[in-house]
Write a protein that holds these residues in place. Sequence first.
Motif, PDB file in Angstrom:
ATOM      1  N   TRP A   1      30.560  37.841  76.758  1.00 45.94           N
ATOM      2  CA  TRP A   1      31.800  38.527  76.393  1.00 45.94           C
ATOM      3  C   TRP A   1      32.638  38.842  77.629  1.00 45.94           C
ATOM      4  O   TRP A   1      32.109  39.172  78.692  1.00 45.94           O
ATOM      5  N   ASP A   2      33.964  38.777  77.470  1.00 45.58           N
ATOM      6  CA  ASP A   2      34.869  38.941  78.602  1.00 45.58           C
ATOM      7  C   ASP A   2      35.984  39.914  78.232  1.00 45.58           C
ATOM      8  O   ASP A   2      36.642  39.741  77.199  1.00 45.58           O
ATOM      9  N   ASN A   3      36.201  40.903  79.078  1.00 39.29           N
ATOM     10  CA  ASN A   3      37.291  41.862  78.909  1.00 39.29           C
ATOM     11  C   ASN A   3      37.147  42.647  77.592  1.00 39.29           C
ATOM     12  O   ASN A   3      36.137  43.287  77.386  1.00 39.29           O
ATOM     13  N   HIS A   4      38.119  42.555  76.677  1.00 43.63           N
ATOM     14  CA  HIS A   4      38.152  43.468  75.531  1.00 43.63           C
ATOM     15  C   HIS A   4      37.696  42.778  74.247  1.00 43.63           C
ATOM     16  O   HIS A   4      37.662  41.552  74.163  1.00 43.63           O
ATOM     17  N   TRP A   5      37.369  43.600  73.246  1.00 40.62           N
ATOM     18  CA  TRP A   5      37.189  43.073  71.900  1.00 40.62           C
ATOM     19  C   TRP A   5      37.710  44.085  70.897  1.00 40.62           C
ATOM     20  O   TRP A   5      37.992  45.245  71.227  1.00 40.62           O
ATOM     21  N   GLN A   6      37.879  43.623  69.665  1.00 35.01           N
ATOM     22  CA  GLN A   6      38.425  44.464  68.611  1.00 35.01           C
ATOM     23  C   GLN A   6      37.577  44.330  67.356  1.00 35.01           C
ATOM     24  O   GLN A   6      37.019  43.261  67.064  1.00 35.01           O
ATOM     25  N   MET A   7      37.526  45.412  66.599  1.00 40.86           N
ATOM     26  CA  MET A   7      36.818  45.431  65.316  1.00 40.86           C
ATOM     27  C   MET A   7      37.807  45.128  64.196  1.00 40.86           C
ATOM     28  O   MET A   7      38.913  45.703  64.147  1.00 40.86           O
ATOM     29  N   ILE A   8      37.447  44.237  63.303  1.00 37.37           N
ATOM     30  CA  ILE A   8      38.267  43.954  62.121  1.00 37.37           C
ATOM     31  C   ILE A   8      37.987  45.039  61.084  1.00 37.37           C
ATOM     32  O   ILE A   8      36.844  45.254  60.698  1.00 37.37           O
ATOM     33  N   THR A   9      39.026  45.737  60.647  1.00 37.29           N
ATOM     34  CA  THR A   9      38.846  46.842  59.707  1.00 37.29           C
ATOM     35  C   THR A   9      39.359  46.457  58.325  1.00 37.29           C
ATOM     36  O   THR A   9      40.118  45.500  58.175  1.00 37.29           O
TER      37      THR A   9
END
Length: 367
Positions: A359-367
Amino acid sequence: MQRMAIDLTKRNLIRLGAMGVIAPSWLAGCSTANSCVQDKQRTPQLIGGSIRHNGEFDVVIAASGTQPIHQLPLPGRGHGVAIHPHQPLAVMFGRRPGTYAMVFNYQSGQMESLLLAPKQRHFYGHGVFSSCGQWLYATEGERSSSRGIIGVYDTQRGYNKIDEFTGFGVGPHEVIVMADGTLAVGVGGVHTDGRTPLNLTTMRPSLVYLSATGELLEQVSLTDHRKSIRHLAHDGDEVVLTGQQYRGEADFYVPLVALHKRGQPMQELGGEPEDWARFNHYIASIAANKHHIVATSPRGNCYGIWDKESMNLLQINVLPDASGVVVKDGQFFISSGAGKVVKIAPDLTVKMMGSPTQWDNHWQMIT
């Protein structure tokens, strides 16, 4: 309103390759975007950037932090992700100074559009959709001056740029949307040539609030102007969390996370100088649930946990290349460039999981 048609759909990829904008290997990768599907019945939950062992870059859609569903090649290193509130669409922004923003369908694993920055502009690596989903807001800069710009793109008209907000400072990095539709912008205050800072003695970082039409509503700063405000999050209500990069003396260690409510001064989270030294002058991602705040530092190879009410530091834990952090159902999920995912329960019980993704930098959760 200004209209700038820089939306480039999949039909134009061959032409872009001929122009040298996209490498032939990336074009070839587009036809195999679904090659890493493990189980088509799983529901996408997480989206983030990744680095392959050969040095190329992807955006990964995963059902959990451990198993990818789709893996789409990127034309360059990715940074932040924006997820559409009502449709299965997301955008990966190129790392600062970014040249692209790629729109893709996270259900099908197919690219939808590729937005390219004009030569005199660049993306700062972050963006966010409006609550209604019609507008995509992106942090952008003017290469010659780092003049801050929020580009406004119409998702219903091929992601054409229809407006620009400016006049709030130099070097905006992350933009988020509050519950009432207000935009909060982390303005780093640093004028750069590429990634080289040029104005560290005169930098003026701030946290800025803009209306949905670009009106400057509020602007606040920390007392130390050498703390570049970069990464943001909110707690789902009125609190904005800010993560800083310290641009002062190398052997001076200062608080790097603050919170803010409109109409009040910014408040910095607790920790002794030796605690903040662990973060190596940089906070990457922040998230909060009802009781706790978590912030990561890839440079410090660690993450910290604070009590939200008292703002006291509770823990600092080792995690190589600690990157993104998100919250779902009160649980924190932290990504790592070392192929690890950390799950933190509401009672702060920690579970470490292996991941095939770097994994690199940011991630987001799908809501």
